[in-house]
Write an enzyme that holds these catalytic residues in place. Structure first.
Site, PDB file in Angstrom:
ATOM      1  N   LEU A  40      -7.242  12.378   4.074  1.00  0.00           N
ATOM      2  CA  LEU A  40      -5.787  11.969   4.477  1.00  0.00           C
ATOM      3  C   LEU A  40      -4.738  12.371   3.588  1.00  0.00           C
ATOM      4  O   LEU A  40      -3.369  12.348   3.882  1.00  0.00           O
ATOM      5  CB  LEU A  40      -5.991  10.459   4.659  1.00  0.00           C
ATOM      6  CG  LEU A  40      -6.851   9.938   5.595  1.00  0.00           C
ATOM      7  CD1 LEU A  40      -7.084   8.356   5.802  1.00  0.00           C
ATOM      8  CD2 LEU A  40      -6.297  10.196   6.971  1.00  0.00           C
ATOM      9  N   LYS A  42      -3.453  13.223  -0.942  1.00  0.00           N
ATOM     10  CA  LYS A  42      -3.731  13.116  -2.441  1.00  0.00           C
ATOM     11  C   LYS A  42      -2.767  12.539  -3.340  1.00  0.00           C
ATOM     12  O   LYS A  42      -1.614  12.680  -2.934  1.00  0.00           O
ATOM     13  CB  LYS A  42      -3.849  14.822  -2.940  1.00  0.00           C
ATOM     14  CG  LYS A  42      -4.376  15.002  -4.426  1.00  0.00           C
ATOM     15  CD  LYS A  42      -4.509  16.657  -4.465  1.00  0.00           C
ATOM     16  CE  LYS A  42      -4.492  16.975  -5.681  1.00  0.00           C
ATOM     17  NZ  LYS A  42      -3.835  16.335  -6.870  1.00  0.00           N
ATOM     18  N   GLY A  43      -2.950  11.684  -4.032  1.00  0.00           N
ATOM     19  CA  GLY A  43      -2.152  10.758  -4.975  1.00  0.00           C
ATOM     20  C   GLY A  43      -2.278  11.472  -6.314  1.00  0.00           C
ATOM     21  O   GLY A  43      -2.689  12.445  -6.731  1.00  0.00           O
ATOM     22  N   GLY A  44      -1.612  10.406  -7.353  1.00  0.00           N
ATOM     23  CA  GLY A  44      -1.752  11.067  -8.886  1.00  0.00           C
ATOM     24  C   GLY A  44      -2.902  10.940  -9.197  1.00  0.00           C
ATOM     25  O   GLY A  44      -3.339  11.976  -9.858  1.00  0.00           O
ATOM     26  N   ALA A  46      -5.768  10.017  -7.019  1.00  0.00           N
ATOM     27  CA  ALA A  46      -6.790   9.561  -6.107  1.00  0.00           C
ATOM     28  C   ALA A  46      -6.945  10.404  -4.942  1.00  0.00           C
ATOM     29  O   ALA A  46      -5.763  11.219  -4.648  1.00  0.00           O
ATOM     30  CB  ALA A  46      -6.487   8.138  -5.553  1.00  0.00           C
ATOM     31  N   ASP A 157       7.754   0.512  -7.114  1.00  0.00           N
ATOM     32  CA  ASP A 157       7.611   1.961  -6.726  1.00  0.00           C
ATOM     33  C   ASP A 157       8.081   2.079  -5.177  1.00  0.00           C
ATOM     34  O   ASP A 157       7.222   2.740  -4.385  1.00  0.00           O
ATOM     35  CB  ASP A 157       6.300   2.576  -7.239  1.00  0.00           C
ATOM     36  CG  ASP A 157       6.490   3.971  -7.232  1.00  0.00           C
ATOM     37  OD1 ASP A 157       7.565   4.668  -7.095  1.00  0.00           O
ATOM     38  OD2 ASP A 157       5.375   4.734  -6.967  1.00  0.00           O
TER      39      ASP A 157
HETATM   40  P1  ADP Z   1      -2.174   7.527  -5.666  1.00  0.00           P
HETATM   41  O1  ADP Z   1      -2.343   5.965  -5.943  1.00  0.00           O
HETATM   42  O2  ADP Z   1      -3.213   8.237  -6.525  1.00  0.00           O
HETATM   43  O3  ADP Z   1      -0.851   8.021  -5.740  1.00  0.00           O
HETATM   44  P2  ADP Z   1      -1.780   6.965  -2.804  1.00  0.00           P
HETATM   45  O4  ADP Z   1      -1.941   5.481  -2.721  1.00  0.00           O
HETATM   46  O5  ADP Z   1      -0.206   7.583  -3.015  1.00  0.00           O
HETATM   47  O6  ADP Z   1      -2.422   7.572  -4.073  1.00  0.00           O
HETATM   48  O7  ADP Z   1      -2.397   7.897  -1.560  1.00  0.00           O
HETATM   49  C1  ADP Z   1      -2.140   9.343  -1.545  1.00  0.00           C
HETATM   50  C2  ADP Z   1      -2.077   9.816  -0.072  1.00  0.00           C
HETATM   51  O8  ADP Z   1      -3.050   9.562   0.559  1.00  0.00           O
HETATM   52  C3  ADP Z   1      -0.919   9.062   0.428  1.00  0.00           C
HETATM   53  O9  ADP Z   1       0.323   9.885   0.345  1.00  0.00           O
HETATM   54  C4  ADP Z   1      -1.293   9.281   1.930  1.00  0.00           C
HETATM   55  O10 ADP Z   1      -1.182  10.497   2.770  1.00  0.00           O
HETATM   56  C5  ADP Z   1      -2.742   8.878   1.950  1.00  0.00           C
HETATM   57  N1  ADP Z   1      -2.961   7.495   2.185  1.00  0.00           N
HETATM   58  C6  ADP Z   1      -3.204   6.670   1.174  1.00  0.00           C
HETATM   59  N2  ADP Z   1      -3.502   5.351   1.504  1.00  0.00           N
HETATM   60  C7  ADP Z   1      -3.785   5.405   2.737  1.00  0.00           C
HETATM   61  C8  ADP Z   1      -3.897   4.429   3.949  1.00  0.00           C
HETATM   62  N3  ADP Z   1      -4.139   3.333   3.746  1.00  0.00           N
HETATM   63  N4  ADP Z   1      -4.157   5.091   5.224  1.00  0.00           N
HETATM   64  C9  ADP Z   1      -3.911   6.542   5.445  1.00  0.00           C
HETATM   65  N5  ADP Z   1      -3.421   7.273   4.303  1.00  0.00           N
HETATM   66  C10 ADP Z   1      -3.562   7.131   3.380  1.00  0.00           C
END
Ligand code: ADP
Length: 310
Positions: A40, A42-44, A46, A157
């Site tokens: 779905l 990628k974040g920082g 995760a 944020d």
């Molecule tokens: P991090 O905390 O590492 O920054 P995020 O929470 O921003 O990670 O999640 C990274 C990406 O994963 C998001 O930009 C989104 O595309 C996807 N994502 C995160 N949470 C969800 C969710 N509950 N449902 C669908 N996609 C999600």
């Protein structure tokens, strides 16, 4: 992480199965199996995947954080704080925290699945939104913020990428990685955090500390971004953006039609003195929200094209 659980993940050729091992009170161990599906995002720190519980057939979003990335105590503390704050929150406009577990490789955070991505992807497709859409999304964001502030949580944020949309087009605020819970209402926070374009001037200034008003500032930046199509203080480099925030240097471009009510609301929020900003209730009572009625939810067609009535 969780004292009641020990887990492992197994690779198979067609699908990856993740096993959650749950220690029962009688000492037995039960196993819950999940099938790892679509990637779905990628974040920082995760990677997020769809996860299907093979037992209940429930589909969730799973945040996978490698244990390798948690080798530093600071990273572990940050994750524990995110989990502690997020799991206690229950509101229709906040991504629901299902539960979390770990195995030898990863920590898994299971969240309500938001199948229609975030407002970031929506804005990439649509460039800018109509006032009715902005009213609808901002009202839901304010509803989530009212709940958070009432529980002494500051999100810190608020931005397009942290506002998720479900299959029903409900808006859900997510990512509590920078959130903080105050001990008491008068407490001031001093950590510098946020996303450059949305960061409040008192965070950059750093002298007097900051509180709930930083979320109100980001809400103003969000309102401008939804209606104009780009953030108010955006420049090519972060230092110049910070300088513009401190000088409150932004304007409404002539070529974009923005109503006087919207301009008045945004200008009342983007005030450098945090104490002079309106409250969340003041914002909801402003002419921008009261001048016309707007729907609670938007049709899924607006993911690609503007609503037909505006
Ligand atoms: P991090 O905390 O590492 O920054 P995020 O929470 O921003 O990670 O999640 C990274 C990406 O994963 C998001 O930009 C989104 O595309 C996807 N994502 C995160 N949470 C969800 C969710 N509950 N449902 C669908 N996609 C999600």
């Amino acid at each position: 992480m969780s004292s009641r659980t020990r887990r492992s993940s197994i690779d198979s050729q067609e699908q990856q199965i993740i096993e959650e091992k749950i220690a029962k009170v009688n000492g037995e161990i039960s196993v819950k199996s999940y099938s790892k599906g679509k990637f779905l995002g990628k974040g920082g720190f995760a990677r997020v995947y769809e996860l299907l519980c093979l037992d209940t057939k429930q589909l969730t979003a799973a945040k996978l954080i490698t244990k390798e990335s948690l080798s530093k105590a600071r990273a572990r503390q940050k994750l524990m704080s995110e989990i502690k704050i997020h799991r206690a929150l229950h509101h229709p406009n906040i991504v629901h925290f299902e539960h979390f577990f770990e195995d030898g490789e990863n920590v898994y955070i299971l969240l309500e699945l938001c199948a229609n991505q975030t407002l970031s992807e929506l804005m990439r497709r649509r460039k800018r939104l109509t006032e009715i859409e902005a009213q609808c999304y901002l009202q839901q964001t304010i509803s989530a913020l009212k709940y958070l502030h009432c529980h002494r949580v500051i999100h810190r944020d608020i931005k397009l990428g942290n506002l998720f949309l479900t299959d029903k087009m409900e808006l859900k605020l997510g990512d509590f990685g920078l959130a903080t819970k105050l001990e008491h209402d008068g407490e001031r926070k001093r950590t510098i955090c946020g996303t450059p374009n949305y960061i409040a001037p008192e965070i950059l200034d750093g002298k007097q500390g900051h509180s709930y008003e930083v979320d109100i500032w980001s809400l103003g930046v969000l309102a401008y971004t939804l209606l104009v199509g780009k953030p108010p203080f955006e420049t090519a480099d972060v230092k110049t953006t910070y300088r513009r925030i401190k000088m409150n240097a932004y304007n409404f471009p002539d070529h974009v039609p923005v109503s006087d009510e919207a301009k008045a609301l945004i200008s009342s929020i983007l005030i450098n003195d945090p104490l002079k900003r309106p409250s969340l209730d003041d914002i909801l009572e402003s002419p921008f929200f009261t001048k016309n009625s707007f729907p609670k939810l938007l049709p899924a067609s607006t993911l690609a094209v503007p609503p037909s009535s505006s």
